[in-house]
Motif scaffolding. Structure first.
Motif, PDB file in Angstrom:
ATOM      1  N   LEU A  79     -13.937  44.956  48.155  1.00 26.94           N
ATOM      2  CA  LEU A  79     -12.955  45.928  48.641  1.00 26.94           C
ATOM      3  C   LEU A  79     -13.662  47.032  49.411  1.00 26.94           C
ATOM      4  N   ALA A  80     -14.793  47.515  48.909  1.00 25.91           N
ATOM      5  CA  ALA A  80     -15.546  48.566  49.611  1.00 25.91           C
ATOM      6  C   ALA A  80     -16.009  48.079  50.985  1.00 25.91           C
ATOM      7  N   GLU A  81     -16.488  46.833  51.060  1.00 28.04           N
ATOM      8  CA  GLU A  81     -16.918  46.284  52.352  1.00 28.04           C
ATOM      9  C   GLU A  81     -15.748  46.163  53.317  1.00 28.04           C
ATOM     10  N   MET A  82     -14.582  45.774  52.816  1.00 23.13           N
ATOM     11  CA  MET A  82     -13.399  45.674  53.680  1.00 23.13           C
ATOM     12  C   MET A  82     -13.030  47.046  54.242  1.00 23.13           C
ATOM     13  N   HIS A  83     -13.113  48.062  53.392  1.00 22.38           N
ATOM     14  CA  HIS A  83     -12.854  49.427  53.882  1.00 22.38           C
ATOM     15  C   HIS A  83     -13.834  49.781  55.002  1.00 22.38           C
ATOM     16  N   GLU A  84     -15.107  49.505  54.796  1.00 23.14           N
ATOM     17  CA  GLU A  84     -16.128  49.803  55.817  1.00 23.14           C
ATOM     18  C   GLU A  84     -15.840  49.069  57.129  1.00 23.14           C
ATOM     19  N   THR A  89     -14.470  50.094  62.998  1.00 29.95           N
ATOM     20  CA  THR A  89     -14.036  49.413  64.210  1.00 29.95           C
ATOM     21  C   THR A  89     -14.386  50.223  65.460  1.00 29.95           C
ATOM     22  N   PRO A  90     -14.915  49.568  66.473  1.00 30.75           N
ATOM     23  CA  PRO A  90     -15.162  50.266  67.735  1.00 30.75           C
ATOM     24  C   PRO A  90     -13.883  50.417  68.563  1.00 30.75           C
ATOM     25  N   MET A 132     -21.339  43.625  65.026  1.00 27.87           N
ATOM     26  CA  MET A 132     -21.917  44.702  64.226  1.00 27.87           C
ATOM     27  C   MET A 132     -22.239  44.144  62.844  1.00 27.87           C
ATOM     28  N   GLY A 133     -23.488  43.754  62.653  1.00 30.87           N
ATOM     29  CA  GLY A 133     -23.897  43.193  61.364  1.00 30.87           C
ATOM     30  C   GLY A 133     -23.214  41.870  61.101  1.00 30.87           C
ATOM     31  N   LEU A 134     -22.483  41.804  59.996  1.00 29.47           N
ATOM     32  CA  LEU A 134     -21.782  40.584  59.593  1.00 29.47           C
ATOM     33  C   LEU A 134     -20.357  40.510  60.128  1.00 29.47           C
ATOM     34  N   THR A 135     -20.038  41.353  61.107  1.00 26.68           N
ATOM     35  CA  THR A 135     -18.675  41.448  61.617  1.00 26.68           C
ATOM     36  C   THR A 135     -18.661  41.396  63.135  1.00 26.68           C
ATOM     37  N   VAL A 136     -17.700  40.645  63.672  1.00 27.82           N
ATOM     38  CA  VAL A 136     -17.439  40.657  65.110  1.00 27.82           C
ATOM     39  C   VAL A 136     -16.059  41.272  65.286  1.00 27.82           C
ATOM     40  N   LYS A 172      -3.661  44.665  55.322  1.00 30.17           N
ATOM     41  CA  LYS A 172      -2.778  44.242  54.236  1.00 30.17           C
ATOM     42  C   LYS A 172      -3.598  43.795  53.021  1.00 30.17           C
ATOM     43  N   LEU A 173      -4.707  43.121  53.256  1.00 31.96           N
ATOM     44  CA  LEU A 173      -5.566  42.708  52.136  1.00 31.96           C
ATOM     45  C   LEU A 173      -6.088  43.927  51.375  1.00 31.96           C
ATOM     46  N   ILE A 174      -6.497  44.943  52.111  1.00 29.96           N
ATOM     47  CA  ILE A 174      -6.961  46.174  51.464  1.00 29.96           C
ATOM     48  C   ILE A 174      -5.830  46.798  50.655  1.00 29.96           C
TER      49      ILE A 174
END
Length: 181
Positions: A79-84, A89-90, A132-136, A172-174
């Motif tokens: 959940l913390a990672e999802m918030h981050e 977001t750019p 950005m890291g593990l996220t596109v 919505k997941l958050i």
């Protein structure tokens, strides 16, 4: 107890790897996970576990294979990672009147610098992305179904397993994870 989201890749798409969400929820509950919630048919599962994310991911992949007889890639974020992810977001503002939409692709591991540079060569005026890291993060100005930056394209160019969700699903997941806390 940590709250996680398991994001399954490639289920219930074009009649492939079909699984009902109540069955998916029951598999997670039978594995001993707590406060399990599923959201929409694309394979989003929220759950609590004392296990590490990697241990949970490995167990889930093995159990899905045993129960369903097909391999399903799973990416887990807390959940913390999802918030981050949402906060970093750019693309803070989006001109939705022009049809622009935000998408997020979650990567199973860090891509190589070389792969990121290679992917950058595909930027264009219509759609854009940032790794950005593990996220596109993607800003799609037309229709996701027409973008060059599909999940399969990103996986091939970056050389890692990935799964993509739209901005509304991420938020919505958050929300669901927090309500279930």
């Amino acid at each position: 107890m940590p709250r996680y989201m398991a994001l399954l890749r490639g289920i219930n798409v074009s009649g492939q790897k079909l699984i009902k969400m109540d069955k998916l929820r029951s598999i997670f509950e039978a594995m001993g996970y707590h406060r399990v919630i599923t959201y929409i048919q694309s394979g989003n599962v929220i759950f609590d576990s004392e296990e590490s994310a990697e241990t949970a991911r490995e167990r889930i992949v093995q159990e899905l294979l045993a129960q369903l007889n097909y391999d399903i890639p799973v990416i887990i974020r807390s959940l913390a990672e999802m918030h981050e992810i949402v906060e970093q977001t750019p693309y803070l503002t989006v001109d939705e009147e022009e049809g622009a939409q935000r998408y997020v692709t979650l990567l199973s591991q860090l891509p190589t610098d070389e792969a990121v540079v290679k992917l950058a060569s595909f930027q264009n005026e219509v759609d854009e992305f940032r790794v950005m890291g593990l996220t596109v993060y993607m800003l799609i100005r037309k229709n996701y179904g027409e973008t060059k930056f599909s999940n399969n394209f990103l996986e091939k160019k970056l050389g890692v397993t990935a799964t993509t969700r739209n901005w509304q699903t991420m938020n919505k997941l958050i929300q669901l994870a927090e309500e279930g806390s």
